[in-house]
Motif scaffolding. Structure first.
Motif, short mmCIF file in Angstrom:
data_model
loop_
_atom_site.label_atom_id
_atom_site.label_comp_id
_atom_site.label_asym_id
_atom_site.label_seq_id
_atom_site.Cartn_x
_atom_site.Cartn_y
_atom_site.Cartn_z
N SER A 57 3.59 -4.23 5.31
CA SER A 57 2.61 -3.21 4.94
C SER A 57 1.28 -3.91 4.71
N ALA A 63 0.83 -1.22 0.00
CA ALA A 63 0.00 0.00 0.00
C ALA A 63 0.86 1.26 0.00
N ASP A 64 1.99 1.21 0.71
CA ASP A 64 2.89 2.37 0.74
C ASP A 64 4.16 2.08 -0.07
N SER A 65 3.94 1.58 -1.26
CA SER A 65 5.03 1.16 -2.14
C SER A 65 6.06 2.27 -2.36
N ARG A 66 5.60 3.48 -2.61
CA ARG A 66 6.52 4.60 -2.90
C ARG A 66 7.43 4.88 -1.71
N GLU A 67 6.86 4.90 -0.51
CA GLU A 67 7.63 5.19 0.68
C GLU A 67 8.64 4.08 0.97
N LEU A 68 8.22 2.83 0.77
CA LEU A 68 9.14 1.72 0.99
C LEU A 68 10.31 1.76 0.01
N GLU A 77 5.03 0.41 -9.80
CA GLU A 77 3.99 -0.03 -8.87
C GLU A 77 3.22 -1.22 -9.45
N CYS A 90 -1.68 -5.17 -1.75
CA CYS A 90 -2.71 -4.66 -2.66
C CYS A 90 -2.68 -5.45 -3.96
N GLU A 142 12.67 4.30 1.25
CA GLU A 142 13.35 3.84 2.48
C GLU A 142 14.48 2.87 2.15
#
Length: 700
Positions: A404, A154-159, A200, A407, A162
């Motif tokens: 996470s 769900a928070d693919s961009r943030e991961l 994504e 999705c 990171e």
């Protein structure tokens, strides 16, 4: 863990000595094969690779920039030089002037053949612009489980940020096509420091100046993701922990062998399906988990996974803590029908006015708690590969749900890929299936001349074949020979004594487990004996009847049980003998047993007809070449019976026939194929004599 070797990293397999002296296209091939050799990097047929190479134009003689890129439908692990499409980069860049926008991006595929370099017949894939517009000489696009687990979170961009910082970028979901190629170009221009990008719900792009650097970059990024997941998930329970315990291996396989023919019968309405069973550790961990049903309902994320496994799997109602296989079988029909209804509703919700017609609404993947995963497809290789893709999806779900929220691909996006007009066009270009495509044959006496020739005839027409024989050494040799020429996917070998109920039952269970069931039985196991009646011992008499009569009964009974479970009809072919119709001197035991085969076939034809099960007989005579029965005393005994030397016997039989011709194993195989195939769909209870003409054995 996200890979098949827990706690491991991908090994750098690049060999400088081997790569030394290779041209750029050869280095591309070398790199591609290395990447495709490990399913943790990409699955079969997934991903692609490219290199931009300067070559002499064959028409004008100038050096021009040429894109070498994996062609449509290829596999990077097994690709050869002719598997790459080659296109003029200048013409690919010129296509930008023809692009009319997202609504019209599919028409750009039609321009790709106009960009072909050196008349290369290999068709370019839809991913060609993605490689062309990345402004780097070497590009890899892979589908690693560890990366897709990030891409499907769900928070693919943030991961992504990171784990990789500015080294690897991120782009939101976009269906593969011309527009995504322009997105990649824009990203590279805006982020010159980046060595790749995570797409994504899709996969990974990496690039570099050299083939070796590109390969090593791909491995480095994947290994970094694997290490990050191992650190993050150490000590945690995947999929919410275990809900069930796996049954013992033998019990798992017995249950799968019971389920597969039943499922196969329910889903083979339009074409015969072939099955595959997987009870690997990764699969068992998933099917036995608390979160399995909820995650399975979300479907897969990566387009390559989805195209092979459909919108979602069917979870079979089975409780391994209180196993009741009959209750599960009783409820299967309703479960399959419900799945079909749900799939039709999905199609109705998502279709457009110009969408292709509804395709097969049956599930591809069947998850059985405590047991494993069953997959069905039009052929064995596709069923196996579909299972491999769903195992990749399991690995992705494990990773994403551990750090996470997982999705799946949004329903409309999934439909837009599954029913993409370009994908439909590709399907329409597929060759027509062979006459025995999707059929499963079991051949007894499969190691002998007639048995192996018959198996080869069926394999040539697209069937899967189970060779059954009591001779382990000869069986292994026959299976090795046929597997080498027709692939390991479609040939199996089982040691079978046709006089043993247990051995026969085990062989049919193995056929169900390996392929999903049986459609064709060729009952061919045999012996031969010769002795005057006063010298015919009771043991000799019983041995003939045991193998040639009781053996035919046992394998036919087992075949009927499977065929009736499937409800698809079927064909049983007895390899009889001229001696079943015509007496021979000094062979009363053999002739009597062969005559019993003929009458058993007639009885079975009566019983099988209401179920669409056809039973017919092929009667050979004097098949000396390649036949195992002539390797013992039978040759000498028959020669003595006719007052001939053994070297004269073949010529004796040839001259005895009306047509004066030798009968070969391939001749018997051809007659068996006739009865096994649909060309004889209106024939049952019949006999074909393949004896070059013997008036004594005329049936009328």
């Amino acid at each position: 863990m996200l890979n098949s070797a827990a706690g491991s990293r991908l090994e750098n397999l690049w060999d400088d000595q081997k790569a030394s002296g290779m041209s750029e296209p050869e280095l591309l091939l070398y790199r591609s094969n290395l990447l495709g050799s490990d399913k943790r990097i990409t699955n079969y047929g997934g991903g692609n690779t490219s290199a931009k190479v300067f070559q002499k134009d064959p028409l004008i003689g100038d050096e021009v920039e040429v894109l070498w890129v994996k062609g449509s439908g290829g596999d990077v692990g097994t690709i050869e030089m002719d598997g790459f499409a080659t296109l003029y980069m200048e013409k690919l860049r010129a296509l930008k002037g023809l692009y009319r926008g997202l609504e019209f991006e599919d028409e750009m595929v039609g321009y790709l053949p106009h960009c072909t370099f050196n008349l290369n017949p290999r068709a370019a894939s839809i991913d060609t612009p993605l490689h062309a517009y990345v402004p780097m000489p070497h590009v890899d696009h892979m589908h690693p489980d560890a990366i897709i687990a990030i891409a499907a979170a769900a928070d693919s961009r943030e991961l992504t940020r990171e784990i990789f910082g500015e080294d690897i970028g991120w782009l939101p979901w976009k269906r593969p096509g011309y527009e995504l190629g322009l997105w990649l170009e824009k990203f590279c221009e805006a982020n010159p420091q980046a060595r790749g990008v995570v797409l994504e719900s899709h996969g990974l792009f990496t690039w570099a100046d050299t083939a070796k650097e590109c390969y090593e970059t791909t491995l480095e990024i994947i290994n970094k993701a694997i290490g990050w997941f191992e650190d993050k998930t150490a000590g945690t329970n995947a999929f919410g922990g275990a809900r069930f315990n796996a049954l013992p291996p033998v019990e798992r396989r017995d249950i799968a062998a019971s389920l597969m023919p039943a499922i196969r019968g329910m889903i083979s309405g339009k074409q015969h399906m072939v099955g595959h069973f997987d009870d690997s550790d990764a699969v068992l961990e998933f099917v036995n988990s608390n979160d399995m049903e909820a995650l399975a309902a979300l479907g897969t994320s990566c387009p390559d996974h989805f195209l092979r496994t459909k919108i979602r799997p069917l979870v079979v109602d089975f409780d391994p803590g209180n196993p009741d296989i009959q209750a599960t079988l009783s409820g299967l029909g309703e479960a399959v029908e419900t799945y079909r209804d749900d799939y039709a509703a999905y199609y109705a919700r998502c279709k457009y006015d110009n969408s292709p017609a509804l395709r097969d609404p049956n599930a591809v993947v069947y998850l059985v708690p405590g047991v494993g995963m069953i997959t069905f497809a039009k052929d064995k290789a596709t069923a196996r590969i579909s299972g491999e893709f769903y195992t990749n999806a399991i690995n992705v779900m494990r990773g994403a749900s551990s750090v996470s929220t997982y999705c799946g691909l949004r329903e409309q996006e999934a439909f837009d890929i599954e029913y993409w007009l370009l994908e439909e066009a590709k399907l329409q270009r597929m060759p027509n299936p062979k006459s025995l495509a999707g059929r499963i044959a079991l051949v007894t006496g499969g190691a002998g001349g007639i048995g192996s020739a018959t198996a080869e005839r069926f394999l040539r027409e697209g069937a899967c074949v189970v060779l059954a024989d009591i001779d382990k050494e000869a069986l292994a040799a026959a299976a090795h020979n046929l597997s080498g020429r027709y692939s390991k996917d479609v040939v199996r070998a089982v040691t079978m004594d046709v006089t043993s109920e247990d051995a026969v039952a085990e062989s049919f269970s193995r056929a169900a487990l390996e392929f999903g069931g049986v459609d064709i039985l060729v009952s061919n196991a045999g012996i031969a004996s010769s002795a005057p009646i006063e010298e015919t011992t009771l043991d000799l008499w019983n041995r003939n009847l045991s193998i040639l009569s009781t053996g035919y009964f046992l394998v036919s009974r087992a075949a009927f049980q499977v065929l009736k479970t499937q409800g698809l009809g079927g064909s049983i072919v007895f390899i009889g003998s001229k001696n079943g119709l015509a007496a021979s001197p000094g062979a009363s035991a053999y002739c009597t047993a062969k005559a019993s085969e003929l009458h058993l076939a007639r009885c079975l034809a009566l019983e099988g007809a209401p179920e669409g099960i056809r039973v017919n007989v092929v009667n050979p005579d004097a098949v000396l070449r390649g036949s195992k029965i002539w390797s013992g005393n039978w040759l000498k005994e028959r020669a003595e019976a006719y007052g001939k030397d053994t070297s004269e016997l073949e010529e004796h039989y040839r001259q005895r026939s009306l047509l004066k011709r030798s009968v070969l194993p391939e001749d018997i195989a051809e007659a068996s194929y006739f009865f096994a195939s649909d060309v004889s769909s209106k024939s049952t209870g019949n006999i074909i004599n393949v004896d070059a003409g013997n008036v004594q054995s005329f049936t009328r």
